[in-house]
Design a protein around this motif. Sequence first.
Motif, PDB file in Angstrom:
ATOM      1  N   GLU A 115       0.809  -1.213   0.000  1.00  0.00           N
ATOM      2  CA  GLU A 115       0.000   0.000   0.000  1.00  0.00           C
ATOM      3  C   GLU A 115       0.851   1.276   0.000  1.00  0.00           C
ATOM      4  OE1 GLU A 115      -2.420  -3.308   1.812  1.00  0.00           O
ATOM      5  OE2 GLU A 115      -0.334  -2.645   1.876  1.00  0.00           O
ATOM      6  N   THR A 116       2.049   1.192   0.581  1.00  0.00           N
ATOM      7  CA  THR A 116       2.914   2.377   0.675  1.00  0.00           C
ATOM      8  C   THR A 116       4.055   2.336  -0.341  1.00  0.00           C
ATOM      9  OG1 THR A 116       4.238   1.316   2.408  1.00  0.00           O
ATOM     10  CG2 THR A 116       2.418   2.737   3.121  1.00  0.00           C
ATOM     11  N   GLY A 117       4.001   1.384  -1.275  1.00  0.00           N
ATOM     12  CA  GLY A 117       5.045   1.302  -2.301  1.00  0.00           C
ATOM     13  C   GLY A 117       6.400   0.931  -1.744  1.00  0.00           C
ATOM     14  N   GLY A 118       6.420   0.085  -0.709  1.00  0.00           N
ATOM     15  CA  GLY A 118       7.672  -0.276  -0.052  1.00  0.00           C
ATOM     16  C   GLY A 118       8.458  -1.388  -0.722  1.00  0.00           C
ATOM     17  N   MET A 119       8.012  -1.834  -1.893  1.00  0.00           N
ATOM     18  CA  MET A 119       8.674  -2.958  -2.559  1.00  0.00           C
ATOM     19  C   MET A 119      10.136  -2.656  -2.889  1.00  0.00           C
ATOM     20  SD  MET A 119       5.307  -2.583  -3.311  1.00  0.00           S
ATOM     21  CE  MET A 119       5.119  -1.902  -4.963  1.00  0.00           C
ATOM     22  N   ASP A 120      10.432  -1.381  -3.167  1.00  0.00           N
ATOM     23  CA  ASP A 120      11.800  -1.013  -3.538  1.00  0.00           C
ATOM     24  C   ASP A 120      12.765  -1.051  -2.355  1.00  0.00           C
ATOM     25  OD1 ASP A 120      10.517   1.157  -2.325  1.00  0.00           O
ATOM     26  OD2 ASP A 120      11.775   2.632  -3.339  1.00  0.00           O
ATOM     27  N   ARG A 121      12.229  -1.195  -1.156  1.00  0.00           N
ATOM     28  CA  ARG A 121      13.082  -1.204   0.046  1.00  0.00           C
ATOM     29  C   ARG A 121      13.557  -2.599   0.412  1.00  0.00           C
ATOM     30  NH1 ARG A 121       9.364   1.195   4.455  1.00  0.00           N
ATOM     31  NH2 ARG A 121      11.224   0.850   5.708  1.00  0.00           N
ATOM     32  N   VAL A 122      13.029  -3.624  -0.268  1.00  0.00           N
ATOM     33  CA  VAL A 122      13.332  -5.000   0.120  1.00  0.00           C
ATOM     34  C   VAL A 122      13.799  -5.804  -1.088  1.00  0.00           C
ATOM     35  CG1 VAL A 122      11.680  -4.925   2.036  1.00  0.00           C
ATOM     36  CG2 VAL A 122      10.935  -5.786  -0.199  1.00  0.00           C
ATOM     37  N   ASP A 123      14.515  -6.914  -0.816  1.00  0.00           N
ATOM     38  CA  ASP A 123      14.984  -7.797  -1.883  1.00  0.00           C
ATOM     39  C   ASP A 123      13.962  -8.882  -2.197  1.00  0.00           C
ATOM     40  OD1 ASP A 123      17.652  -6.588  -2.094  1.00  0.00           O
ATOM     41  OD2 ASP A 123      17.962  -7.411  -0.090  1.00  0.00           O
ATOM     42  N   LYS A 124      13.275  -9.341  -1.176  1.00  0.00           N
ATOM     43  CA  LYS A 124      12.267 -10.396  -1.309  1.00  0.00           C
ATOM     44  C   LYS A 124      11.070 -10.042  -0.441  1.00  0.00           C
ATOM     45  CE  LYS A 124      14.684 -13.333  -3.869  1.00  0.00           C
ATOM     46  NZ  LYS A 124      14.242 -13.785  -5.195  1.00  0.00           N
ATOM     47  N   ILE A 125       9.915 -10.655  -0.753  1.00  0.00           N
ATOM     48  CA  ILE A 125       8.689 -10.372   0.003  1.00  0.00           C
ATOM     49  C   ILE A 125       8.041 -11.671   0.458  1.00  0.00           C
ATOM     50  CG2 ILE A 125       6.341  -9.414  -0.126  1.00  0.00           C
ATOM     51  CD1 ILE A 125       7.455  -7.429  -2.243  1.00  0.00           C
ATOM     52  N   ALA A 126       7.718 -11.728   1.740  1.00  0.00           N
ATOM     53  CA  ALA A 126       6.955 -12.855   2.303  1.00  0.00           C
ATOM     54  C   ALA A 126       5.601 -12.322   2.753  1.00  0.00           C
ATOM     55  CB  ALA A 126       7.696 -13.477   3.491  1.00  0.00           C
ATOM     56  N   VAL A 127       4.538 -12.968   2.298  1.00  0.00           N
ATOM     57  CA  VAL A 127       3.186 -12.565   2.657  1.00  0.00           C
ATOM     58  C   VAL A 127       2.575 -13.596   3.603  1.00  0.00           C
ATOM     59  CG1 VAL A 127       0.830 -12.322   1.762  1.00  0.00           C
ATOM     60  CG2 VAL A 127       2.721 -11.169   0.612  1.00  0.00           C
ATOM     61  N   VAL A 128       2.031 -13.109   4.712  1.00  0.00           N
ATOM     62  CA  VAL A 128       1.360 -13.977   5.685  1.00  0.00           C
ATOM     63  C   VAL A 128      -0.128 -13.982   5.346  1.00  0.00           C
ATOM     64  CG1 VAL A 128       0.964 -14.441   8.130  1.00  0.00           C
ATOM     65  CG2 VAL A 128       3.085 -13.309   7.402  1.00  0.00           C
ATOM     66  N   THR A 129      -0.713 -15.171   5.270  1.00  0.00           N
ATOM     67  CA  THR A 129      -2.099 -15.285   4.867  1.00  0.00           C
ATOM     68  C   THR A 129      -2.831 -16.291   5.762  1.00  0.00           C
ATOM     69  OG1 THR A 129      -3.556 -15.637   2.953  1.00  0.00           O
ATOM     70  CG2 THR A 129      -1.698 -17.148   3.191  1.00  0.00           C
ATOM     71  N   ALA A 130      -4.148 -16.286   5.649  1.00  0.00           N
ATOM     72  CA  ALA A 130      -5.016 -17.241   6.357  1.00  0.00           C
ATOM     73  C   ALA A 130      -6.359 -17.207   5.637  1.00  0.00           C
ATOM     74  CB  ALA A 130      -5.187 -16.848   7.828  1.00  0.00           C
ATOM     75  N   PRO A 131      -7.197 -18.228   5.819  1.00  0.00           N
ATOM     76  CA  PRO A 131      -8.524 -18.199   5.194  1.00  0.00           C
ATOM     77  C   PRO A 131      -9.328 -16.986   5.667  1.00  0.00           C
ATOM     78  CG  PRO A 131      -8.016 -20.396   5.983  1.00  0.00           C
ATOM     79  CD  PRO A 131      -6.940 -19.498   6.517  1.00  0.00           C
ATOM     80  N   GLU A 132     -10.194 -16.500   4.793  1.00  0.00           N
ATOM     81  CA  GLU A 132     -10.965 -15.278   5.074  1.00  0.00           C
ATOM     82  C   GLU A 132     -11.782 -15.379   6.362  1.00  0.00           C
ATOM     83  OE1 GLU A 132     -14.270 -12.523   2.755  1.00  0.00           O
ATOM     84  OE2 GLU A 132     -13.049 -13.936   1.602  1.00  0.00           O
ATOM     85  N   GLU A 133     -12.417 -16.521   6.582  1.00  0.00           N
ATOM     86  CA  GLU A 133     -13.235 -16.684   7.790  1.00  0.00           C
ATOM     87  C   GLU A 133     -12.375 -16.653   9.053  1.00  0.00           C
ATOM     88  OE1 GLU A 133     -16.490 -16.516   8.529  1.00  0.00           O
ATOM     89  OE2 GLU A 133     -16.492 -15.809   6.465  1.00  0.00           O
ATOM     90  N   GLU A 134     -11.196 -17.243   8.967  1.00  0.00           N
ATOM     91  CA  GLU A 134     -10.265 -17.226  10.105  1.00  0.00           C
ATOM     92  C   GLU A 134      -9.821 -15.794  10.384  1.00  0.00           C
ATOM     93  OE1 GLU A 134      -7.757 -18.614  13.187  1.00  0.00           O
ATOM     94  OE2 GLU A 134      -9.425 -19.590  12.150  1.00  0.00           O
ATOM     95  N   GLN A 135      -9.508 -15.056   9.339  1.00  0.00           N
ATOM     96  CA  GLN A 135      -9.125 -13.650   9.479  1.00  0.00           C
ATOM     97  C   GLN A 135     -10.232 -12.860  10.178  1.00  0.00           C
ATOM     98  OE1 GLN A 135      -9.308 -11.392   5.869  1.00  0.00           O
ATOM     99  NE2 GLN A 135      -7.863  -9.825   6.575  1.00  0.00           N
ATOM    100  N   ARG A 136     -11.460 -13.002   9.708  1.00  0.00           N
ATOM    101  CA  ARG A 136     -12.596 -12.276  10.282  1.00  0.00           C
ATOM    102  C   ARG A 136     -12.768 -12.609  11.755  1.00  0.00           C
ATOM    103  NH1 ARG A 136     -17.070  -9.606   8.892  1.00  0.00           N
ATOM    104  NH2 ARG A 136     -16.380  -9.580   6.740  1.00  0.00           N
ATOM    105  N   HIS A 137     -12.673 -13.901  12.078  1.00  0.00           N
ATOM    106  CA  HIS A 137     -12.836 -14.354  13.463  1.00  0.00           C
ATOM    107  C   HIS A 137     -11.772 -13.719  14.365  1.00  0.00           C
ATOM    108  CE1 HIS A 137     -13.543 -17.042  16.865  1.00  0.00           C
ATOM    109  NE2 HIS A 137     -12.255 -17.313  16.866  1.00  0.00           N
TER     110      HIS A 137
END
Length: 199
Positions: A115-137
């Motif tokens: 969202e802040t265009g921070g991709m240029d500050r890092v060499d690699k990106i790891a995204v943490v995810t979970a199912p939508e219902e788990e996130q909501r809970h």
Amino acid sequence: MIVLGLTGSIGMGKSTTARMFLEEGVPVHDSDAAVHRLYSGVAAPLIEARFPGTVVDGVVDRARLAKAVLGNPQAIAALEGIVHPLVRKDADDFVARNRAEGKNLVVLDIPLLFETGGMDRVDKIAVVTAPEEEQRHRVLARPGMTEEKFAAILARQVPDAEKRRRADFIVDTGNGMEPARAAVRAIVAALSPGETRSR
């Protein structure tokens, strides 16, 4: 030295994942912790000047600040204009310090990396995810969280599917701690010296 950006939408388990990297001996810069420090330090007078009445005894009152900016895109942009450069400097200092110490890998925990265009500050990106219902809970179980607040936060975040598509690595926290920990260990191994850095 490789700089790994760690990100993920609200309620996905990013803070827990960041702790797992720390447990593997990888230095982690926590943007949220940096904001807490700044809110009782250099950011406080700047925020009070822009949002009068939001600082109490020299410390930003998060509840008052939330009330001042929630649902107001211009106010949010003004707040981000104050805070983001300060957090970025804090992170840059962290990277420089660890580079000077000869570290091979560091993690920048950046909640709004895409969202802040921070991709240029890092060499690699790891995204943490979970199912939508788990996130909501998880999110709605937080003190003071409402459906309205949750919707407002989600509206400002790049969708999870898009984050996953743009990631170099994915950590799924929906299956429990051990699979997530195994994913973190695999990332650390992949980014160890001798491995390719090409995207």
